[in-house]
Motif scaffolding. Structure first.
Motif, PDB file in Angstrom:
ATOM      1  N   ALA A  93       0.836  -1.208   0.000  1.00 58.70           N
ATOM      2  CA  ALA A  93       0.000   0.000   0.000  1.00 58.70           C
ATOM      3  C   ALA A  93       0.865   1.249   0.000  1.00 58.70           C
ATOM      4  N   ASN A  94       1.871   1.291   0.856  1.00 60.81           N
ATOM      5  CA  ASN A  94       2.754   2.465   0.927  1.00 60.81           C
ATOM      6  C   ASN A  94       3.551   2.663  -0.348  1.00 60.81           C
ATOM      7  N   SER A 138       2.746   1.631  -3.355  1.00 67.93           N
ATOM      8  CA  SER A 138       1.822   2.035  -4.414  1.00 67.93           C
ATOM      9  C   SER A 138       1.521   3.525  -4.337  1.00 67.93           C
ATOM     10  N   LEU A 139       1.298   4.011  -3.126  1.00 64.71           N
ATOM     11  CA  LEU A 139       1.049   5.451  -2.952  1.00 64.71           C
ATOM     12  C   LEU A 139       2.280   6.261  -3.337  1.00 64.71           C
ATOM     13  N   THR A 177      -7.295   3.240  -5.960  1.00 67.00           N
ATOM     14  CA  THR A 177      -6.564   2.181  -6.646  1.00 67.00           C
ATOM     15  C   THR A 177      -5.944   1.216  -5.641  1.00 67.00           C
ATOM     16  N   VAL A 178      -5.371   1.767  -4.573  1.00 66.20           N
ATOM     17  CA  VAL A 178      -4.773   0.932  -3.529  1.00 66.20           C
ATOM     18  C   VAL A 178      -5.856   0.089  -2.853  1.00 66.20           C
ATOM     19  N   GLN A 179      -7.023   0.670  -2.627  1.00 64.87           N
ATOM     20  CA  GLN A 179      -8.145  -0.075  -2.049  1.00 64.87           C
ATOM     21  C   GLN A 179      -8.471  -1.284  -2.921  1.00 64.87           C
ATOM     22  N   LEU A 231      -6.498  -2.753  -5.151  1.00 58.81           N
ATOM     23  CA  LEU A 231      -5.345  -3.643  -5.148  1.00 58.81           C
ATOM     24  C   LEU A 231      -5.366  -4.581  -3.943  1.00 58.81           C
ATOM     25  N   THR A 252      -8.821   0.856   4.124  1.00 62.67           N
ATOM     26  CA  THR A 252      -7.518   1.018   3.473  1.00 62.67           C
ATOM     27  C   THR A 252      -6.758   2.195   4.073  1.00 62.67           C
ATOM     28  N   VAL A 292      -2.415   2.326   5.340  1.00 61.06           N
ATOM     29  CA  VAL A 292      -1.657   3.370   4.670  1.00 61.06           C
ATOM     30  C   VAL A 292      -1.151   4.399   5.670  1.00 61.06           C
TER      31      VAL A 292
END
Length: 113
Positions: free
Chosen positions: A27-28, A30-31, A39-41, A43, A52, A57
């Motif tokens: 998550a980190n 990706s951000l 998008t992270v949610q 993923l 999320t 995050v």
């Protein structure tokens, strides 16, 4: 799955890590790569964006700095495009308080009972 992952991690002689740690790291990263929270949610397979954001995050310091710089750039670009001169608002000084003298009531003192 967790037991197998733990066994593979031990055999690899790498520092111990949990599956949860991998989700948090994904998550980190990706951000940091520029993905938005939605998008992270997706993923991570979360049904709620709140889960999320609150659970996985944490904001990386460099990401926070980049965001602040991008915001400042937008403001400066808008000012240049409109020809507006930016200026800081003047700080107002707090009003001076007069000392309370004996026997004299001002709006700072309460009436005696």
């Amino acid at each position: 799955m967790t037991s197998l992952f733990r066994l593979l991690n031990t055999r690899s002689e790498l520092p111990p890590i949990r599956l949860h740690d991998l989700c948090h790291g994904a998550a980190n990263l990706s951000l940091a790569a520029g993905a938005d929270l939605k998008t992270v949610q997706h993923l991570l397979g979360h049904s709620s964006i709140v889960l999320t954001a609150d659970t996985y995050v944490s904001v990386l310091p460099s990401l926070a700095r980049d965001s602040a710089e991008a915001t400042a750039r937008l403001i400066l670009d808008a000012a240049c495009a409109t020809g507006t001169r930016l200026r800081m608002p003047r700080r107002r000084r707090p009003p001076l308080r007069r000392p309370v003298t004996a026997g004299r009531r001002t709006h700072h003192t309460k009436a005696a009972a």
